[in-house]
Enzyme design. Structure first.
Site, PDB file in Angstrom:
ATOM      1  N   ASP A 483     -20.559 -42.718 -21.499  1.00 13.53           N
ATOM      2  CA  ASP A 483     -19.854 -42.107 -22.631  1.00 13.53           C
ATOM      3  C   ASP A 483     -18.347 -42.128 -22.469  1.00 13.53           C
ATOM      4  O   ASP A 483     -17.610 -41.927 -23.425  1.00 13.53           O
ATOM      5  CB  ASP A 483     -20.266 -40.628 -22.722  1.00 13.53           C
ATOM      6  CG  ASP A 483     -21.454 -40.421 -23.624  1.00 13.53           C
ATOM      7  OD1 ASP A 483     -21.678 -41.252 -24.507  1.00 13.53           O
ATOM      8  OD2 ASP A 483     -22.141 -39.411 -23.435  1.00 13.53           O
TER       9      ASP A 483
HETATM   10  C1  GLC Z   1     -24.358 -37.645 -20.025  1.00 12.42           C
HETATM   11  C2  GLC Z   1     -24.876 -37.981 -21.394  1.00 12.42           C
HETATM   12  C3  GLC Z   1     -25.473 -39.361 -21.424  1.00 12.42           C
HETATM   13  C4  GLC Z   1     -24.534 -40.361 -20.828  1.00 12.42           C
HETATM   14  C5  GLC Z   1     -24.047 -39.945 -19.457  1.00 12.42           C
HETATM   15  C6  GLC Z   1     -22.995 -40.853 -18.913  1.00 12.42           C
HETATM   16  O1  GLC Z   1     -25.398 -37.457 -19.138  1.00 12.42           O
HETATM   17  O2  GLC Z   1     -25.830 -37.052 -21.817  1.00 12.42           O
HETATM   18  O3  GLC Z   1     -25.806 -39.726 -22.727  1.00 12.42           O
HETATM   19  O4  GLC Z   1     -25.202 -41.588 -20.763  1.00 12.42           O
HETATM   20  O5  GLC Z   1     -23.504 -38.644 -19.531  1.00 12.42           O
HETATM   21  O6  GLC Z   1     -21.800 -40.782 -19.585  1.00 12.42           O
HETATM   22  C1  GLC Z   2     -21.166 -37.212 -21.342  1.00 13.47           C
HETATM   23  C2  GLC Z   2     -20.377 -37.299 -20.077  1.00 13.47           C
HETATM   24  C3  GLC Z   2     -19.204 -36.418 -20.097  1.00 13.47           C
HETATM   25  C4  GLC Z   2     -18.419 -36.570 -21.366  1.00 13.47           C
HETATM   26  C5  GLC Z   2     -19.313 -36.454 -22.593  1.00 13.47           C
HETATM   27  C6  GLC Z   2     -18.674 -36.907 -23.865  1.00 13.47           C
HETATM   28  O1  GLC Z   2     -21.876 -36.047 -21.374  1.00 13.47           O
HETATM   29  O2  GLC Z   2     -21.165 -36.989 -18.944  1.00 13.47           O
HETATM   30  O3  GLC Z   2     -18.403 -36.651 -18.983  1.00 13.47           O
HETATM   31  O4  GLC Z   2     -17.384 -35.653 -21.427  1.00 13.47           O
HETATM   32  O5  GLC Z   2     -20.383 -37.287 -22.482  1.00 13.47           O
HETATM   33  O6  GLC Z   2     -17.871 -36.620 -24.438  1.00 13.47           O
END
Ligand code: GLC
Ligand code: GLC
Length: 807
Positions: A483
């Site tokens: 993300d």
């Molecule tokens: C969080 C989000 C997931 C994403 C991951 C890596 O666990 O829930 O959707 O793939 O972060 O950014």
């Molecule tokens: C996921 C990631 C986090 C981020 C969020 C998105 O959960 O783990 O680090 O801030 O996505 O915005």
């Protein structure tokens, strides 16, 4: 250092001190009514939606941490204490919190009195049961007052925390026959209420928080328990609570127990009143009657335990390695169920007010859940697919109550579509239900735009092909699995969303990771097409996958590992040419799972680079070197301090991809070592470093660049649960469902020299005895007869199939 121990026989983790490094929690409920409970009695509960139907109040970011919950207070001759230690923090002669499958039992003893609270949500009942047992362990008779306590939330958790000008005037309760009814907003548009009752005559009650605590007091100074006398207060606005007083006489050695029931009830809109202004309560009365006696409560508790025995029965291992067995047989599967139910909504790190269901998250959660309750997995698949758009892209999130896509976030996370293929194929392999592919499923929740689920999968498969960049690799969009890798955002304003702001158009940012996913997941799409007799489509798909593999080898290989991406300007990301973030974990895992470089040594070389540059004793970090400054062209990943979260934290979600990749190249010892590094049961002994629950995975463990290397955050709700279960059960122990049979293909360290897996699938039972020397490539016998290959064909329902595997 440990703060407790496992009791595998009881399927419990036993916490032996209230002074854990952080609240260690458990979940109650697995269908509609859910509760979170910490080892000192903190937490809250809700019906279906943690934001919109919050029953009890909880304060995140509170000081002291984790204050507020279901508290039982005892006044024993003027000495006030609670079996869970909090809120009074009176020292206990004995303390124990046992977290089990859908229940928690907290026991405390002080001054010769033992008090035990069993909390659980019975199967298919919309209520939490709090059974309190008091035992006089002293030589003298005792007369004590017992007080229950919980604080109601005014239903919408977010509004409850923000809209005080209205909310402090609307709280309403009713009290009838010793039961306390929370009826705020029932007079207008709500047709639901809560009840908190007890199966014994009460000596008093309170429903107004200020009366119970005394204005200005903390929970630990609660006036009523200290006074030993309830006030009979009736809440009117302000803060409605529920508290009962019970006066209890106990002879030496005598024990007695009370069942408190906190229920959620709905009434038909046109029959919601019993008399003008009086809430209709027959539902609540029936509920309370179900828990009127100790025997009834015991029977419901037994039913819950049977329910879990059945659920956990479809995959079990006996290896003689207790940590391995307890992860596989108990805790990892349990966490998969919780993650499936909660998605990413309510934990001690997620407030239950924020995120909806993630398209990608929920699709991956299916992988670890599908064998537990396949029918529910089927429903979830249809819900998820219904939020897909006609071009194959998808809403990134949807709301569980409405099942509608979230417009604020929209779509454009270009990994999303492919996860649907993975979830659906896992479901079909488990069940054989190919019929699901013919289900008509809407696009964008619009029934007029419905197509077969197979057509949805086709659009998913084609999406990365239609959205391909200059190197023939899929465009990344707002972000892929990571993300925080935001190659089209370029945000410079504090507080802006990194995913949805500024999305530059016309960019050429491509993801090698999505290319790897396409090669790893695409073959399932081709296989499904072929099984449906569509050879032309299967051929087309296989050709596209072969072309993608070529594109990755040509443009995604960096010399000693796979690149991560190409940025907005077409420059490589995750390359030796970069000063920071030279190597990233995600493409190493998925490209190899997609078969890239397995024949020509690139896969082994990439995995050697992972070992050299990313591995630590606490797990494998996401990237290296960590970013030390904000890079506008990379986005959120470079915002975290080095070593945390996506910026070189140990993301436990994608460690399994490396472990699976190690099994692809047959390196059993490394796969086993990597798995043990992050598996909670193996980290239990360093709980003072890890700090979170040693029975479940956390999303992240701080990486080697972090100040607090080895410290975990965000426990419970993470794709880590399902991916680790897939990894240990299907790739290390090596028993995985395929379309026509069970694949038995172990690849686990020689330390696990012998084990037996019992797998129940499609009505038959497979008893698989493995003799292992490490490495890969098992020789199998099925019912005594040697077979070629690793596929044990599915037997008729009812059959018991004996398999031996020698590696
Ligand atoms: C969080 C989000 C997931 C994403 C991951 C890596 O666990 O829930 O959707 O793939 O972060 O950014
Ligand atoms: C996921 C990631 C986090 C981020 C969020 C998105 O959960 O783990 O680090 O801030 O996505 O915005």
């Amino acid at each position: 250092m440990q703060f407790g121990h496992f009791d595998d026989e009881a399927r419990e983790y036993v916490i032996t001190t209230p002074h854990t490094p952080y609240p260690w929690i458990n979940y109650l409920g697995s269908q509609d009514f859910f509760g979170l409970v910490s080892n000192t009695g903190g937490g809250y509960c809700f019906y279906r939606d943690a934001k919109l139907r919050r029953l009890t109040r909880y304060r995140y970011n509170n000081v002291p941490v984790d204050d507020g919950g279901r508290y039982f207070s005892i006044n024993d001759g003027g000495d006030v204490w609670s079996p869970g230690y909090r809120p009074y923090k009176s020292e206990l002669d004995f303390y124990e919190a046992r977290h089990g499958m859908g229940y928690t039992r907290i026991t405390g003893a002080r001054g010769g009195l033992k008090a035990s609270v069993l909390l659980f949500v019975p199967v298919d009942v919309n209520a939490e049961i709090h059974q309190v047992t008091l035992t006089n362990e002293s030589d003298a008779a005792k007369s004590v007052n017992l007080f229950s306590f919980l604080e109601f939330a005014l239903w919408n958790a977010e509004d409850d925390q923000t809209n005080y000008q209205r909310n402090l005037s609307i709280g309403e309760v009713e009290v009838e026959d010793g039961a306390i009814y929370h009826v705020t907003e029932y007079r207008e548009r709500r047709d639901h209420y809560a009840v908190y009752g007890v199966n014994a005559p009460i000596a008093g009650f309170d429903t107004d928080r200020d009366a119970f605590l005394g204005f200005g007091n903390g929970f630990d100074e609660a006036a009523v328990p200290h006074a030993g006398q309830a006030t009979g207060s009736m809440a009117s606005g302000w803060y409605p609570i529920a508290s009962h007083q019970l006066d209890v006489d106990l002879a030496p050695g005598e024990s007695t127990s009370f069942t408190f029931t906190l229920g959620y009830l709905e009434n038909p809109r046109d029959a919601k009143w019993e008399a003008p202004g009086v809430v209709r309560k027959d539902g609540a009365k029936e509920l309370l009657a179900r828990f009127a006696t100790e025997e009834q409560t015991a029977a419901e508790f037994a039913r819950l335990n049977d329910h879990w025995s059945t659920l956990l029965g479809s995959y079990t291992v006996e290896s003689g390695h207790e940590k391995l067995d307890r992860m596989v047989n108990i805790w990892n599967q349990y966490q998969c169920m919780v993650t499936y139910n909660m998605s990413r909504s309510a934990s001690y790190f997620e407030t239950g007010m924020g995120r909806g269901m993630g398209f990608r998250d929920s699709s991956q959660d299916l992988l670890g859940f599908v064998h537990l309750v396949p029918e529910r997995a089927r429903e979830r698949i249809i819900d998820i697919a219904s939020t897909q758009f006609e071009d194959g892209s998808a809403y990134h999130q949807y709301q569980p109550l409405t099942k509608r896509g979230n417009h604020t976030l929209g779509s454009g996370f270009n990994d999303d579509p492919l996860w649907l293929i993975l979830g659906v194929s896992a479901y079909i392999k488990e069940t054989g239900d190919f019929g699901i592919l013919d289900e008509m499923v809407p696009f964008d929740n619009d029934e007029s735009k419905a197509a077969t689920l197979m057509e949805h999968l086709k659009r998913s498969f084609d999406h990365p092909l239609l959205k391909a960049g200059p190197h023939g690799l899929p465009l990344i969009g707002r972000a892929d699995w990571n993300d925080c890798l935001n190659l089209n955002c370029f945000s410079t304003e504090p507080g802006e969303s990194f995913q949805t702001t500024g999305n530059k158009t016309g960019g050429v940012a491509e993801s090698v990771f999505i290319a790897g996913m396409f090669c790893a997941i695409g073959p399932d799409y081709a296989a499904l097409a072929r099984r449906r007799g569509d050879d032309a489509e299967a051929d087309r798909a296989e050709k596209a996958i072969a072309d993608m593999r070529d594109a990755v080898v040509e443009h995604g290989w960096d010399g000693a590992w796979f690149k991560r991406a190409y940025d907005y300007y077409g420059n490589p990301v995750g390359s030796d040419a970069n000063a920071e973030g030279k190597i990233w974990i995600e493409p190493q895992g998925f490209c190899i799972m997609g078969g890239i470089g397995v024949e020509d040594g690139k896969a082994v070389q990439a995995l050697d680079s992972v070992r050299e540059r990313l591995n630590t004793p606490h797990g494998i970090v996401l990237l290296n070197p960590a970013f030390t400054e904000y890079k506008v062209e990379l986005g959120e990943v470079s915002t975290y301090p080095p070593g945390y979260k996506e910026n070189a934290g140990i993301f436990c979600h994608n460690n399994p991809w490396i472990i699976i990749a190690e099994t692809v190249v047959g390196r059993a010892e490394l796969a086993w070592e990597y798995w043990k590094q992050i598996a909670p049961a193996y980290r239990e002994e360093q709980s003072e470093v890890h700090r979170l629950e040693p029975y479940v995975y956390a999303q992240m463990i701080a990486g080697k660049d972090a100040v607090r290397h080895g410290e975990a955050k965000n426990s419970w709700l993470t794709g880590t649960a399902s991916w680790n279960f897939v990894t240990v059960s299907q790739y290390l122990l090596g028993v995985r469902a395929d379309y026509d049979g069970l694949v038995v293909d172990p690849c686990i360290g020689a330390e696990v020299s012998e084990y037996t897996v019992r797998r129940q699938i499609r009505g038959a039972t497979y008893v698989i005895h493995v003799t292992n020397t490490g490495g890969k490539g098992a020789s199998l016998t099925v019912d005594g007869t040697p077979i070629d290959g690793t596929l044990v064909p599915y037997a008729a329902p009812g059959a018991v199939v004996e398999v031996t595997a020698t590696v």
